[in-house]
Design a protein around this motif. Sequence first.
Motif, PDB file in Angstrom:
ATOM      1  N   PRO A 937       0.829  -1.226   0.000  1.00  0.00           N
ATOM      2  CA  PRO A 937       0.000   0.000   0.000  1.00  0.00           C
ATOM      3  C   PRO A 937       0.854   1.263   0.000  1.00  0.00           C
ATOM      4  N   GLU A 938       1.927   1.254   0.777  1.00  0.00           N
ATOM      5  CA  GLU A 938       2.785   2.435   0.814  1.00  0.00           C
ATOM      6  C   GLU A 938       3.440   2.681  -0.539  1.00  0.00           C
ATOM      7  N   PHE A 939       3.788   1.582  -1.253  1.00  0.00           N
ATOM      8  CA  PHE A 939       4.370   1.757  -2.587  1.00  0.00           C
ATOM      9  C   PHE A 939       3.368   2.419  -3.519  1.00  0.00           C
ATOM     10  N   MET A 940       2.108   2.000  -3.424  1.00  0.00           N
ATOM     11  CA  MET A 940       1.078   2.601  -4.278  1.00  0.00           C
ATOM     12  C   MET A 940       0.858   4.069  -3.913  1.00  0.00           C
ATOM     13  N   ILE A 941       0.874   4.362  -2.619  1.00  0.00           N
ATOM     14  CA  ILE A 941       0.731   5.764  -2.190  1.00  0.00           C
ATOM     15  C   ILE A 941       1.889   6.603  -2.719  1.00  0.00           C
ATOM     16  N   ARG A 942       3.064   6.028  -2.669  1.00  0.00           N
ATOM     17  CA  ARG A 942       4.255   6.722  -3.175  1.00  0.00           C
ATOM     18  C   ARG A 942       4.122   6.988  -4.669  1.00  0.00           C
ATOM     19  N   LEU A 943       3.643   5.995  -5.403  1.00  0.00           N
ATOM     20  CA  LEU A 943       3.453   6.166  -6.846  1.00  0.00           C
ATOM     21  C   LEU A 943       2.445   7.272  -7.130  1.00  0.00           C
ATOM     22  N   CYS A 944       1.334   7.279  -6.417  1.00  0.00           N
ATOM     23  CA  CYS A 944       0.312   8.311  -6.636  1.00  0.00           C
ATOM     24  C   CYS A 944       0.860   9.694  -6.323  1.00  0.00           C
ATOM     25  N   ALA A 945       1.627   9.783  -5.230  1.00  0.00           N
ATOM     26  CA  ALA A 945       2.164  11.098  -4.846  1.00  0.00           C
ATOM     27  C   ALA A 945       3.123  11.624  -5.899  1.00  0.00           C
ATOM     28  N   VAL A 946       4.016  10.775  -6.376  1.00  0.00           N
ATOM     29  CA  VAL A 946       4.965  11.222  -7.397  1.00  0.00           C
ATOM     30  C   VAL A 946       4.235  11.581  -8.681  1.00  0.00           C
ATOM     31  N   TRP A 947       3.238  10.772  -9.066  1.00  0.00           N
ATOM     32  CA  TRP A 947       2.514  11.044 -10.297  1.00  0.00           C
ATOM     33  C   TRP A 947       1.705  12.336 -10.190  1.00  0.00           C
ATOM     34  N   ASP A 948       1.101  12.579  -9.041  1.00  0.00           N
ATOM     35  CA  ASP A 948       0.376  13.839  -8.856  1.00  0.00           C
ATOM     36  C   ASP A 948       1.322  15.026  -8.973  1.00  0.00           C
ATOM     37  N   ALA A 949       2.515  14.898  -8.396  1.00  0.00           N
ATOM     38  CA  ALA A 949       3.482  15.995  -8.494  1.00  0.00           C
ATOM     39  C   ALA A 949       3.942  16.207  -9.919  1.00  0.00           C
ATOM     40  N   VAL A 950       4.121  15.115 -10.663  1.00  0.00           N
ATOM     41  CA  VAL A 950       4.548  15.242 -12.055  1.00  0.00           C
ATOM     42  C   VAL A 950       3.441  15.871 -12.894  1.00  0.00           C
ATOM     43  N   LYS A 951       2.181  15.411 -12.698  1.00  0.00           N
ATOM     44  CA  LYS A 951       1.085  15.970 -13.481  1.00  0.00           C
ATOM     45  C   LYS A 951       0.926  17.457 -13.221  1.00  0.00           C
ATOM     46  N   ALA A 952       1.079  17.853 -11.980  1.00  0.00           N
ATOM     47  CA  ALA A 952       0.895  19.259 -11.644  1.00  0.00           C
ATOM     48  C   ALA A 952       2.156  20.082 -11.833  1.00  0.00           C
ATOM     49  N   GLU A 953       3.241  19.412 -12.199  1.00  0.00           N
ATOM     50  CA  GLU A 953       4.551  20.082 -12.343  1.00  0.00           C
ATOM     51  C   GLU A 953       4.870  20.881 -11.086  1.00  0.00           C
ATOM     52  N   SER A 954       4.781  20.183  -9.959  1.00  0.00           N
ATOM     53  CA  SER A 954       5.021  20.844  -8.674  1.00  0.00           C
ATOM     54  C   SER A 954       6.514  20.926  -8.376  1.00  0.00           C
ATOM     55  N   PHE A 955       7.272  21.336  -9.367  1.00  0.00           N
ATOM     56  CA  PHE A 955       8.725  21.452  -9.222  1.00  0.00           C
ATOM     57  C   PHE A 955       9.167  22.814  -9.730  1.00  0.00           C
ATOM     58  N   SER A 956      10.244  23.274  -9.185  1.00  0.00           N
ATOM     59  CA  SER A 956      10.778  24.560  -9.634  1.00  0.00           C
ATOM     60  C   SER A 956      11.460  24.442 -10.983  1.00  0.00           C
ATOM     61  N   ILE A 957      11.827  23.247 -11.362  1.00  0.00           N
ATOM     62  CA  ILE A 957      12.476  23.023 -12.663  1.00  0.00           C
ATOM     63  C   ILE A 957      11.448  22.424 -13.598  1.00  0.00           C
ATOM     64  N   GLY A 958      11.184  23.103 -14.713  1.00  0.00           N
ATOM     65  CA  GLY A 958      10.169  22.663 -15.649  1.00  0.00           C
ATOM     66  C   GLY A 958      10.576  21.399 -16.381  1.00  0.00           C
ATOM     67  N   LEU A 959       9.563  20.764 -16.984  1.00  0.00           N
ATOM     68  CA  LEU A 959       9.801  19.516 -17.701  1.00  0.00           C
ATOM     69  C   LEU A 959      10.535  19.730 -19.014  1.00  0.00           C
ATOM     70  N   GLN A 960      10.650  20.970 -19.469  1.00  0.00           N
ATOM     71  CA  GLN A 960      11.345  21.234 -20.721  1.00  0.00           C
ATOM     72  C   GLN A 960      12.676  21.935 -20.502  1.00  0.00           C
ATOM     73  N   ASN A 961      13.029  22.160 -19.281  1.00  0.00           N
ATOM     74  CA  ASN A 961      14.238  22.920 -18.969  1.00  0.00           C
ATOM     75  C   ASN A 961      15.460  22.007 -19.030  1.00  0.00           C
ATOM     76  N   THR A 962      16.386  22.291 -19.923  1.00  0.00           N
ATOM     77  CA  THR A 962      17.636  21.526 -20.007  1.00  0.00           C
ATOM     78  C   THR A 962      18.829  22.337 -19.540  1.00  0.00           C
ATOM     79  N   ASP A 963      18.729  23.652 -19.662  1.00  0.00           N
ATOM     80  CA  ASP A 963      19.874  24.483 -19.270  1.00  0.00           C
ATOM     81  C   ASP A 963      20.153  24.394 -17.786  1.00  0.00           C
ATOM     82  N   MET A 964      19.101  24.286 -16.979  1.00  0.00           N
ATOM     83  CA  MET A 964      19.289  24.256 -15.539  1.00  0.00           C
ATOM     84  C   MET A 964      20.092  23.015 -15.120  1.00  0.00           C
ATOM     85  N   ALA A 965      19.820  21.887 -15.730  1.00  0.00           N
ATOM     86  CA  ALA A 965      20.539  20.664 -15.373  1.00  0.00           C
ATOM     87  C   ALA A 965      22.020  20.792 -15.686  1.00  0.00           C
TER      88      ALA A 965
END
Length: 1665
Positions: A937-965
Motif C-alpha cells: 500500500p505504501e508503494f502505491m501511495i508513493r506512486l500516486c504522490a509522485v505522479w500527482d506531483a509530475v502531473k501538476a509540475e510541482s517542481f521549480s524546474i520545468g519539464l522542458q528545462n535543459t539548461d538548468m541541469a
Amino acid sequence: MSVKLPKRLSSKKKKSPKDNAQAELLQKLGLEAFRTAPLDPASMLDISTWTLENQAPLEPKELPNAFLQHLWLLSQDARSPCLKSDLLNNSNKSPEEIINCFGEESQYAINPLDLITAVFMSANTFLQQEMVMRMVQCQFAVPLVLPSIDPEEPSRFLLWPLRGVVSQWKTPFLDKNRKVQEGDLASTYMPLVSCVKLGHCGVSKSQVLNHITSGLKSCNQTFLHRGMVGGQLPRRLSNGLVEVGWYPPTGDTARDNFPVPVVMSNLRGDASTHEKCLSLLCQASSALIVFCGNLGEKDKQVLASCKDMASKVILIDVSDTEKNKNNVLGFVGLSLEEGMGLPKGSVLQGKALNEEELANMLFNTLKDLLPDLRLVTLEVAAKLAVELGLNVDEGAVCKKAMVTAEEVLKGLDEGSAQFRERQLPLQGPLWSRLADIEKKESKQRKEGKEINPQLQKEKKDILVELSSYKMTPAMKIFTDALFTTDRMERTYFLSWMKMRLQQKQTENQNSPQDLFTNLQTEKKDGMPEHSDDCKNGANDNLEDSDSFCTDSTFEEEKNEGQPENGELQVFDQQFENEQELEHILHNCQEKQQDEPELTLATSDSTSPFKQKTCKDVFPPQIDWCSQPFEPDPSSLGLEHFLREMGLIFELTHINPGSGSHNVLRLPSLAADLLLYGIPLELMDGDASNIPIHWLGCVFAELRRRLPEEQCRTRVLTSLGVHHARNAEVLSALFGVKFPVERKRSTKGVYMVALCLPDNLRKEMEYDFLFLIDVEGLCSISQDNKRNAQIHDNEMATVATGLSDVLMQNISSNASYEFETDFPVIVNALLRIKEHGSMPNCQLLVQDEGINSLLQASQLRRVSETLQTETGYRGTNNCDKQYTKTTGSMTCVKGPWSNMSLSEPVDTQYTKAILKLKKNLFEALKKCAAKSEATGLPEFMIRLCAVWDAVKAESFSIGLQNTDMALAFSLLCTELSQLEDSFLEHMESWLMGATQKIFSTNANDLDAAKQNGLLSELKDEAREEVKTEVDKLRSNVEAYLMKEDLFKVSTERFRQILMSNISYRQERVTEEIIQRLETVKERHCCSTQLKKFETLLEKEQESTLHALVENSKSTKGLLQDAKLEEEFESVWSMTLSNFDFRHSETDDITVRVTDILRRNLISRGLQKHMEKIEVIGQNQTSSFQVYDEHFGYRSRLKHMFEDNNRLQRLEAQQIACSVMEEYNQFVADKSILPADFSDSYITEMLENVEKALKEKPMEIRSAFEVDLKVYLCSSACQDFQKLHDRYAKDRELLTCITANRSMYLAEFMYQFRKRDQCQRVAQAFTSMVIKPTVLDYIYRPLGMRIIEEIRAKEQQYQSPHVFNQSLLEELIKEDHFESFLEYLLSYDNFRLRKIQETVVAHLYESTNLDKWRHQGLGEIVGKIAAAVSQTVEGTNGVLSDTKPLLEKVCLTLERDGVLDVSRASLDGPLFSITTEWDRFVTCLMELLAAMRLDFAQEFSQNVDIPQLLNCLPIQPQHSLFNRVRGCDKQCPLCRAPCEVEEMGHEVHRTLLHRPKGMLPYDICSVSCSSCPESMIQGNPGMNKETQNTCVAGRDLHSIHSGWNISPEDPSSHTPSAYWRYVLVRFNDKFAKEYEKKPAKIPEEWKDITEEDALCSLKEAFLIRQC
C-alpha cells in the motif's frame, strides 16, 4: 523469472530412468530428482540471482549448479568440471578408475560433455532455451539431438531452445546498399555442415572444427575436445549427442572464415552406433564430413549408406596404416577409395596431418563447395527427425499455443500501425489526449484556478467515446489464452507471441524497395536469371517457410510424380534473394580456373525436389549502423498487448458496470503474471500516463495473495537512455525478462517483482525486490520533439521517485547523448530531491571511453551533492572517512552491445557483473539505515504522490528545462573542487595534529595529560573546520549570484547547497574528532604493545636459553607440543605481570543488573524484581538462609524439628556449595587473558539453576532470587577488577590475543634456529675441528718416537746390524718356532720384532703425554684465533654460516702447517642463516669443551698398540723401512741379500742355508745348482742326481745376478751358524716339512753355540771389511 511457482512448468512427469550407468551418473551429480520434476527458469533464482560470488564446486553434486551459475555469468570456464579440491593426485590412474571414484579422489569428476548433457536432461524446455541462448553468447556448441538416458527410448530433437537464439550478421562486401541480416537459429536458411566419425582415429574432429570456424590464428573452444580440462575422461551420457555451432559473419574479412552464416553440427561417438542420428545428418545436411578411421565391415556398409543419402560427402582418411593392416575387414590391401569404389582423389588424405593442418585443408575444400551447398533450416530438419523415429520437443501444447498466437496476430501482415489501430485502439490518441487534459487540470488546481470548461467538455467527450469500447477479437483471444489453467500452455503462448512479433519486425526491416534496387544493380552486371519453375517453387513453399512449429510429417509437393518419402525438402526463397547471394559469393571467392577442382563423393540418386544452393538463395540484408541504433516507432511488442489489457480494466472505472467477468479478473491475472516474472507496466511512456486504478487493483490482488508479514519492498531502478540496454542489464544481473526495445520504440516504465529467499530476508530487511526498467527514454517519438522531451522527463522523474536505489546506466554512446539525454537524468534527481526523497545512486558505465567516464563523473558529483543523508555518505577507508566516495561506479562491458553472436564476450565481464551486483546489494542494505522497507500500500501511495506531483509540475524546474541541469552539473563540479581543497587542507592539518600526539613521550601515558592534549586538539579542529567551511559558503554564494540561471531559483539551490555544506561540516568535524581519538588511542596502544613485546621477549629469552641448554645436554629433538607448553607458561606469566591501563568510569553493574532482570523475567519471577536494586552495593556478610525462604506448609511440616534447623542447614549447604562453585568460576575466568563478558553472568546464573535442580527442596523462589542477587553483587565486585584491568587496553588485548599464534611461531622459530645453530656448531666441531686437532697432535708423534728409539737402540743403525742382532737373538732364544718364522716369514718376523721394541719403549717413556698436551694447546689456540677473526662486524647480523666457516678453514691453512678437510662443508648441512656472533659463541663453547675432554683423555692410561695404529706416521713401519735392506733372496736357499749399497746389480749373501732347512717347493731352481755344502746337507740326493750337478764355477753363469761361491765342506765359517741350527733342530725341520731328517756330516755335530756365534760375527766382520 521472479518467483518459484507451486507447480512446475512441465505438463507431465517424466518417466524414471532405469538403473544403469547413466542413471548412476545423474545420481552422483545430484540430478536424479529432476528427471521427474525438471528444473525450470524459476530455479535460477536460487542458483544465480542471489549469488554474489563466482564459487567453485567442492563436490560433484555442486557441478550442475556451478555450470548454470557460471553460464548465467557468461563465464568461459562454465563447462569446466574441475572441483576445488586438494585431494590425491590421479596421474597414475586410468580414466575409468577416475570416473569410478570421482566422488572421492578426483579433481575432474566428469567429462564436461556429460555434465552439459546431464543438465539438459534435467531441465525443462524453457530453461533449456535460456541455457542455449547463453551458451551461444559464450560461443559454445549447443545440443541439437539429446540422447535418452534410457537406451530403449529414442533421442530428443531440441528445436524449441534454438528458437530463442537470435543474431545479426553482415557480409564482408562493400556496397552502397549493403544490409544487415537478422534471424534465429531455428528458422534461418543456412548451409548445415555436419561432422561424423567412423572407426577409431587419433585425430580430434572437434578440434578440427574449432580450427575451421575460428581461423588458424586463434582457435576457439566451441566444441569440447579431449585436449580440454576433463575432456580425456570417458563419456557416459553424451555418446550420440549432436551439437551445433552457429557462425554468423561480422563483416570483417580478417575475422570471418565464411561470408554467410554457417551451422556446424558434430555427432559425438562412433556414427555406426547411432544410426538414426547419422541418417538425420546425412539427409538434413548441406555437406557431410566423415572422418574415416580404421574401418570394419559394418563401417563400410554405413559409409556406403551415407554416400547414398547425403547430397555432398567429404571423406577424410585418418586411419592408422599399421593398425589398418590387421583390423580392417573389408579393405585389406585396398585404399579407402578403392574399397568404396570412389574416383581417385575423392578422399582427403589426413593420415600424416595434425588437427591444424587438417583443418586448413578442409577449410579450403568447404570454401570451394560453399556456393553449391543447399540451404536448410533446423525447423525442416525437425520434421525429418520425426520421420526417422526421434522425439521432437515441440509437442501438442506447443502447437496449440502457436495456433492461438497466430489467431491473435491475424492481420498483422497488413502493418503494425493498422493492427494497433484496429485491435489495440485504447492506446490511440484518445488515451494520450486524456493524459494531457488531466495534467492541465492538475496544473490549474495547483495554481488555484478554476478548471477550464472547454477542457472539461473535451474530457467528457473522450470518456463517452471510450465508454463505447468493445473488446477486440485479438484482445479477447489474448486474454482467454492467458486465463488458461495450463501454465505450460500459457508460457508457450507468451513465447510464441514474442517470437512472432520479433520475426515480423525482422521481415519489416527487409525492405522490398532496397532489395529491388540491389537486384536491378546485379542484373545490370550480367547476373544469370533463374527459370520460372524456380520462382514458382519458391512461391509454393513460401507459406511453409514461415511456420512456427514443426509437424510430424512433411508437406507434400504439388508437382506430379513426386515420391512420397522422407527426403529432406529445402524450401525455395524469393527470386531476388537468389541473385543477391550469387553476386556475394562470386565476389567473395576467387577460383583458379586452371586448377582441377577436388571431386567429392555425391549422392547417386537424384532427388525430384528442386534444391536451392547458396548461389540461389540468400536473405536480404539491413544496414549495419555504427551510430546508436534508433528503433522503429511503428513496431509492435508483447508489452502493447499487456498495456491494452490494463487499459481495458481502467475503462471499468470510467464506465462502471461495463466490465465483464473476465475483465474484472484481469488484475488477478496481472498479479499472477507478475509473480511469474512477466513485467507490469507502471507508466505508459508513449502517452505519458499511468492507469492508477488498474495498478491499484493489481497491487491489492498481490497483497491479498501474500502474507502481511511478507510484503516489505525495496525498489531498484535502472535509468538510462534507450540504447543503454536497461532490460539486458537487469537480465544479466537478476535473470529477469523486460521488454527488449532493440527494434521498437515503446516508451514505458516496467516493473518485475523478485521474492527474496528466507536466508536473505533477515539480512536485507525486506521481502520483495521491485526491479524497475525505464524503456525508450530519449528515443524517437511519433509526437513532436517538445512532447517527447516532456514525456522523457516525466518517465525519469516517476522512476526516480519510486526508487530506493537508482542505477544510472551510461551507455557506450555517451558522446551522442550528453547534450540532450544527460539533463533528463539530472533534472529527475533535482525534482525528486525537491519532492523530499533521494535514492541511493549507483553508476554503471558500459565502456571506459573518455565521454562515458566524463558523464559518469558529472552524475556522481550531482548525486553526491544531493545525497546528504548520513547513511549514504560513508566510505570503506577508516582513516579518511570524510573523503568522497568513488566506489559506486562500475564498468561493465556487456555482451548486449555486440551486434553479432560471433563477437566474443569481454573477458572481464563475469567479474564486472558480480562487482556491480555486490554494489547494488550493498546499497540496498544501506537503505535500512535510512528508512524501513515499505509495504505494497505504501508503494502505491508513493506512486500516486509522485505522479500527482509530475502531473501538476510541482517542481521549480520545468519539464522542458535543459539548461538548468547542465548549469547545476557545472555548479556541482565547482563545489566538488572547492570541497577537495577543503578536505586536502583538513588532511594536512590532521597530519600535523598526529605528529603532535606521537611526539608525546612514550613513557608518559598519564591519562590526564593525554586527555588534555586531545581536548585541546578537538577544539582546534572544530575551529579549523568552521573557518574553512565559511570560506566554502562564501565561494558558493558568489557563484550563485554570478550565474543568471540560478537567480530565478537562487533560494531553492541555496537551500540544497547549504544543506550539503552543513552536512559536510558536521561530518568532517565528527570524523576529524573521531580520527584524533583514534590516533591518540593508537599511540597509546602502540606504546603499550612495545612494552608488552619487550616483556614477552625478556621472558622468552630466559626460557629459550634453558631449552637450548637442555637440548644440548640431552641431544634430543624437542617436539612442538613441548615447545607450545613452554610458550604457554611464558605467555601466561607475561600477561599476569603486564601493567594494563585501568578503566576510568566504566561500571559493569548496569550490565549485570540488566542480565539478571532478563533472567528473572524468563523464569516468571517478576514479582521479586525490586530485590535487584541492591546489586552493586558492598556486601559485608555471607549469604544467610531465612525462614521466609520456605513456604508455610514446609515450615508447618518441620515445626517440631528443632525450629526447622535441619531444613535451613540443608539449604545453607546448597548455598555454600554454589558459592564455592562461584569462587572457582571467578578464579578460572580471571586467569584468562580476556576482558569481562556478559556471557560470564549468564553462565553463572545457569549454574545456580542447575545446582538447585540437582537437589530439590521444598523452598520458595525467593531463595533462588536472593542467591542470584547475592552472586551478582559479588560478581560486580570481582569482575569489575577484571574489567578495569583490560577495559582501557581492550583493543591491545584483542591485538596481542589475535597475534598469539604469531608470537608462538616466533618463539618456536627462535628455538629451532638456536637449536639448529647449536647442532651445526656441533657438527662442524665433530666433522672438521676435531679431525684437524687430532691430526695436528698425532701427526708429529711418529717421528718423535722413531728418533727416541734410534738414539737408544743401536741395532737400528743399518740393515746388517739389525740382521746380525736378530740372528744372535734367535740363537740365544733357542726356539724352533722363531727360526721357522724367520726362515718362512722373514719380513713379518722383522716387523714384529720392531713393533715389540716400539711398544716396550713407549711403556717406559713419559714424553707421550707431554707431547699430546702441548699439541692440544697449540691447535686450540690457532682455531680460536681463526674464529675470532671472522666475528668483526657481524654482531646481530644474519649470515650464511657456510662461507664464514670456509673462511675459518682458510685462515687455519694459511701458515701451511695445518691441512683442514673441507669436504663435509660441501653439503647442505652447513648452509643455514643465523646470527654469526651467536654461532661463534656456540662454537667457542664447544671448542673449550672439546679441549677439556681431550685433556682428560690424555691424562688417562693409554692403549699403546691402539695408539700406534691411529698415528698418521707409524714408528714400526718407519723403522722397518730403515733396516729393511735389499728385498732380493738367494734363488737357491732364500737367504737375504746382504749388499747395502743402493742400486747394486749383483746380489750376495753371507750365510747360505742348508737344503734341509727349507721345504723343496720353496727352492726355485734344481738342486744341480746348489753349492757343495748344500748338496752334502741334502740326504735326499742320490747318485744319479749328483751326477747331474754342475761345477760351482757354472753357478754364476746360471744366476748371473747373484754371486754364489762354493763352500769348503770342512770349513766351519761362515756357514757354521746354519749348520749348528740344522743339527740342533733337524728332526723338527723334517717333521715340519713332512720329510726324512737330513743326513748330517759328523763334523757338523761338533759345532757349538759359541762356534755358531763366532762364525756369525766373522761373517758380518768380513762384510764390514
